[in-house]
Scaffold this motif. Sequence first.
Motif, PDB file in Angstrom:
ATOM      1  N   UNK A 139      -1.510 -13.376  -2.537  1.00 22.59           N
ATOM      2  CA  UNK A 139      -1.755 -13.354  -0.922  1.00 22.59           C
ATOM      3  C   UNK A 139      -1.301 -12.961   0.424  1.00 22.59           C
ATOM      4  N   UNK A 140       0.346 -11.910  -0.431  1.00 25.61           N
ATOM      5  CA  UNK A 140       0.407 -10.969   1.057  1.00 25.61           C
ATOM      6  C   UNK A 140       0.325  -9.137   0.457  1.00 25.61           C
ATOM      7  N   UNK A 141      -0.447  -8.650   0.951  1.00 23.73           N
ATOM      8  CA  UNK A 141      -0.224  -7.369   0.460  1.00 23.73           C
ATOM      9  C   UNK A 141      -0.133  -6.160   1.402  1.00 23.73           C
ATOM     10  N   UNK A 166       0.688  -1.044  -0.012  1.00 20.51           N
ATOM     11  CA  UNK A 166      -0.075   0.362   0.437  1.00 20.51           C
ATOM     12  C   UNK A 166       0.772   1.381  -0.186  1.00 20.51           C
ATOM     13  N   UNK A 167       0.615   2.162  -1.003  1.00 19.76           N
ATOM     14  CA  UNK A 167       1.143   3.103  -0.495  1.00 19.76           C
ATOM     15  C   UNK A 167       0.666   4.607   0.749  1.00 19.76           C
ATOM     16  N   UNK A 188       6.272   5.903  -0.451  1.00 17.97           N
ATOM     17  CA  UNK A 188       7.027   5.389  -2.076  1.00 17.97           C
ATOM     18  C   UNK A 188       6.922   4.385  -2.810  1.00 17.97           C
ATOM     19  N   UNK A 189       5.653   3.447  -1.824  1.00 15.86           N
ATOM     20  CA  UNK A 189       6.430   2.194  -2.832  1.00 15.86           C
ATOM     21  C   UNK A 189       5.967   1.840  -4.152  1.00 15.86           C
ATOM     22  N   UNK A 213      -3.644   6.297   0.167  1.00 15.46           N
ATOM     23  CA  UNK A 213      -3.805   6.129   1.895  1.00 15.46           C
ATOM     24  C   UNK A 213      -3.037   8.121   2.435  1.00 15.46           C
ATOM     25  N   UNK A 214      -3.907   8.208   2.934  1.00 13.19           N
ATOM     26  CA  UNK A 214      -3.771  10.050   3.321  1.00 13.19           C
ATOM     27  C   UNK A 214      -2.368   9.260   4.671  1.00 13.19           C
TER      28      UNK A 214
END
Lengths: 733, 163
Positions: free
Chosen positions: A107-109, A70-71, A75-76, A390-391
Amino acid sequence: MTAPHGERPAISRRDFVRWGSLGGAALVLGVSPSGEIIAPRRKGRAADLAPNQWITIDAAGAVTIVAARSEMGQGVRTALPMIAAEELGADWHRVVVRQARPGVDFPDTNTSGSSSIPDMWHELRRAAAAAREMLISAAAAEWRVDRATCVVDGHAVIHPPTQRHLGFGSLAAAAAALPVPGDPPLKPSSAYRLLGTRVPRVDAPAIVTGRAIYGLDAKPPGTAVGVVARPPQHGAKVARWNAEAARRVPGVIDVMQISTGVAVLADRTWAAIRGRDALQMEWTEQANVLPSEKDYREALEAALGRGRTARREGGDVDAALASADRRMEGTYSMPFQAHAAIEPLNCYADVREDRCEIRVGTQSPSAALERVAEVLGIPRERITIDVALLGGGFGRRIERDYIVEAVEVSRAARRPVQVVWTREDDMRHDRYNPAQANRIIAGLDASGMPVAWRHQTADYHLTMFGDYDPSFDPASSGDPWGGFDTPYAFPALDVTLALLESPVPTGAWRAVSYPAAVFARECFLDEVAHATGRDPAALRLALIPSPGMFRGSSGQRPNGDRLRRVLTLAAERAGWGAPLPATRDGRRLGRGIACNEYHRGAMVAQVADVSVGAAGDLRVERIVCAVDCGRVINLAGVEGQVESGIAWALSALDTEIGFDRGRTRQSNFSDYPVLRHTEMPAVEVHVVSNDFGPFGVGEPPVPPVIPAVMNAVFAATGRRIRHLPLRPRDLAL
Amino acid sequence: MSTRFVVNGTPREIDAPPNTPVLWVLRDELHLTGTKFGCGIGSCGACTIHLDGQAIRSCSVPLSAVAGKRVTTIEGLSPGGEHPLQRAWVDEDVAQCGYCQPGQIMSAAALLAEHPRPTDAQIDAAMQGNLCRCGTYQRIHRAIHRAAGSSAPATPSGGARRP
């Protein structure tokens, strides 16, 4: 001294969610490097090369790379695709980023613990290398040449002997017909061109034009909005409620009790907020709660001596303390803190009879999928979770409470809803960073060198990760962070942790339990240096072993030397050792240093320059930071995370979450005043790159900030601050 | 009861309670979601828009107060994201999570409209009301100088903690 324990202890807080899950792979809300929002698209057109779930190359040569983390500003969505683009040999400007939807392909986030880069490093390279090898084979077959004579460069396969080349797009269909290599060769790091450079974040054009989609922006127009009345006292329950006035608010559709409180549903956000405010609520409160924040600190300090042994090294600490020439002791504490991401929590859910659609900014998409399936009792493959930007996350959006709540409201209302938290809701119902106390007792020899070191930590358990376990063994998880994994070697070392059951909700907060323990360790070391007439940087260098070889599952590395290097570099660049004037413009000046090793991976050292006015007003003028996070993926990302981590820690110098009989006192930025524009110091970042890692860098810059600043404050004022929050009276003349 | 005003150059007529904050009118009625909700009390600046050219916190201004006036949101700041501030924000790689940045840019745009070559002190004063939890202040400061074509010092002039 070498570390006797594993590099990545099986820490439940870091990787608590590794559960497989089922579901489709697709997604919304992608933004290309050019800033275009891309439509959801499923892979699998015949002409596309899609050797795995990570990479798709279409006939036009567009390369789509999936970001399965998740960003939230770290910076991902730029760095992860960079890894694959480098390995593939793709032109970065022709890369499109898609966000993973948790499920069978992904499966893994889950995104936490500065682990995205190290976790994805091997898999993304292997995935991209497979695609590259298939493109080479397709080109070699087309040209009828030995594939060993072909190379990949600039989005094309090239045959140097005949100077022929074929672009990725024109090769995609032929490559797609070939078998996928199971163990493709990886590019040598000497051939990297993209990794280690500064690449602007892919979402920037959408962000600056207001087109970027965060959770709050992801509801379809016309969706009903829910706002929930939750108990002011943590742990209290709904007793009675009267919704007459709430129902009279124009736009209010429905009012319903759910597990966390009472939800008011309206056709617009503002009506839902007004409706909620019009509810008359009575709560069943708990009697047995600690009255105030002072009591939490006292409880922690009282527990310091009752901790469980986390680590013992070398000789007997009691004997060494008894026979030491000098004994010193210092007790430090930090208060509870909130996350206060600028985007308040929110979640869109559409629960139907046999399926559910969710749109949310979450750090835990896979864990949320699992939890929602459990709550609704439907199979995971009937649930879709689309991850918006995501903020801000900072650990708060690991928790799934706000997702479950939206699911409950949608299920009860039998319609799609977006549950919106106001700022006050977000701050009063956070999963707080717990208050923590640390005491260090040192025995010094005649020369002033520490020969015995006792580090006691008392902390509240993190409710985000489960119930309190009274038999918790700190050694099993490398706790207390910052004490257990101290980078310093002592002839006798004893580390204990007293873990108390938290009476309020607690959770992961950027760098988790490091900041308080490192504050104590690095400031107390400064106390020792000053008390014995040693230079604080030199004392550290004398205590950090060289090479300090660390042996872990991913190989070995000279962690002592790596830390020594960043410490030396930060000191040099900051002009450490050159005396500062005592005052300037009537303000007292000081310089301080601190360092830390983050989970045996990233090494960070910082030098802070401060000035203090007569009224006790502190100004952090500059922070020079040297960081070694192993191989650098995106240099711009590393620099940004250092600036960000410093701002994060500086906010915590004088903020505090306090409690009045279990009720959070603070409610908004008016009483939880986070760092503002003029309070940002000049930050200088010096990055040491090498072949270790790569290690994540979202959290590592946080822990050294407060001790570096407080050591500078001592240099400026002679006042040793051991307890936060800092108040001007602490430093006033 | 309906209220007429102009949003990003287009006349609009909104049927909503006159005490509705402009923020929620923009987001829920007009689906202009670039203007962000952060605090609801005018303390964080995420909801900053222009009202007749002045930067205001739209969470704290009721719909009735914009009747007959011109509102500009981040979506209307420039036709294609080509405002010098938007370009400078990308060039300085300002954004991290990015949530506060539309509000930051709208505050900066109002500043530049009034002071095309702002001093550090003018930037400080204009930007003090916009919070960024990712701590991008140093880059925001530089980006404003870059957009203004004025000399950019390495950092914000400040560093002052609250007295």
